[in-house]
Scaffold this active site. Sequence first.
Site, short mmCIF file in Angstrom:
data_model
loop_
_atom_site.label_atom_id
_atom_site.label_comp_id
_atom_site.label_asym_id
_atom_site.label_seq_id
_atom_site.Cartn_x
_atom_site.Cartn_y
_atom_site.Cartn_z
N ASP A 215 0.86 -1.47 -0.21
CA ASP A 215 -0.04 0.17 -0.59
C ASP A 215 1.06 1.08 0.24
O ASP A 215 1.90 1.35 -0.15
CB ASP A 215 -1.17 0.01 1.18
CG ASP A 215 -1.88 -1.09 0.93
OD1 ASP A 215 -2.08 -1.20 -0.44
OD2 ASP A 215 -2.76 -0.91 1.64
N TYR B 173 9.53 -9.59 4.81
CA TYR B 173 8.85 -7.97 4.87
C TYR B 173 10.08 -7.51 5.87
O TYR B 173 10.56 -8.28 7.43
CB TYR B 173 8.09 -7.82 5.83
CG TYR B 173 6.56 -7.58 4.35
CD1 TYR B 173 6.67 -6.98 4.11
CD2 TYR B 173 5.87 -9.29 4.27
CE1 TYR B 173 5.54 -6.95 3.02
CE2 TYR B 173 5.12 -9.17 3.91
CZ TYR B 173 4.88 -7.85 2.17
OH TYR B 173 3.56 -7.11 1.82
#
Length: 493
Positions: free
Chosen positions: A127, A217
């Site tokens: 995002d 991540y």
Amino acid sequence: MRFGRFGFTYRFLPSKTHFRIMTPNYESWSKDELIARLRELDAKKHAKSTHSPTSKKPFYISSHPKRKIAIKFCYSGWEYNGLAYQNGPTPLPTVEDVLFKAFVKARLVDETGGLDGCGWEKCGRTDRGVSAAGQVVSLWVRSALPTETSSKVRSSSEGDLSMEDTPQNTSLQPFTKHELRYVSILNRLLPPTIRVLAWSPISPDFSARFNCKHRHYKYFFTSHGLDVSLMQSAASRLVGEHDFRNLCKLDPGKQITNFHRCVMRAQINPVSSESDGNNRVYVFDLVGSAFLYHQVRHIMAVLFLVGTGVEQPSIISALMNVSPAESNSFPESQLPLVDRKPEYQMADALPLMLWDCAYADSDVTWQTDDDGTESGAGSDLYHQLHSIHQRSLVHTVLDEHFLKAATQYHSPPPQYFPFSQTGLTPHTLPRSNLGREPVLGVPLGAGTYKRSAKYTPLLERKRLDHVDVANERWRIGRGSKYSKPKTPDDGIE
């Protein structure tokens, strides 16, 4: 000298050349004569351009061989409105939109087919504000290698890139000097905030999303006001398969009912061995097969609460204890049942990075255009990114000196966190000289804070509706307007 048709001036010469056309006397022309002359010149210009031997032939991408490839690329998330292409206008461009336009400009894909027309698939969605160093997209592109089929190509004036009509090169053979230099071509057309790192030939049935073995991540933060050992204790409880409905953003539009995800590694380590007191930079490494919407940022927000001392490490176990069947998978003997998510703010997007998307060695063979010379494409790419890094280090030093200049005249505020080092609790915080309650600043990452005079424990906060209730309400309301729900992603941040 004589005036000819349309007012041209002719001069008769004694040589073999009978006459020479001089400058037209337009002042003596009528309106109709001027219009006729303009039409005549326009027709000559058009005829010249049409029959010019140097005019470019029309380019039909459907008449060229194609192959399926995967590209690995990085991008600065703060410059874009997220990765995914959006149909409507966005405040900032999306990464996919910019990247696809580069493919189109390089004549590697057909613009008319859009993302679907070239079989575009991404590994994981990020995002707005979230960066990536190892994002992967798979798609069909134009190739310079000989075709592996003898099917006849049906050319189209629209240049439609059809996977049935176009010769296909689906070879997984290593890079040859005859193939297009995909990395160099794309990087010449892309902005510096998006860099293609490598490409790989792949099989026709390869999917950047479904062939991914795990996603890695990284979340960067400083230890200012935090007890990192407590954060690591909480993070270790994430490893394994758990229900993460209370550690993600619930989106009824996706109609998700299974919130079980497998975390393979959850570890906090210093970024460098050099210590900088309370401002040492750490990284939270989270590796899993797939992730839910904003899962990493929600997990990080809770770890910040644990690091300050306002929550205990066991809060992670409690938030994953959504049903009696889950209770046996946690080290704590007695945990409250938390089947609905308590309200809390997720961590900031800036420090989050999709570091890597992992695939089997048999699926991909990453390669570059680098020819081994000092002036090769790989060298240029390294110098570009190295220059950006050097400039960022200078910015860090400048900001540090701004802070030093301010401390000459302004004292730092009282430090309440972490409670494990200050010996304080939410009930023993000292009041100010004016008798006011202190304002607590719970970190949210990247120098942002959630400030309040009173901290409410997570399990005592207002709860959101149960997932089943939220999904049903969406189906009856907004969902009734759609034929099918949104497609959930495997890596969404």
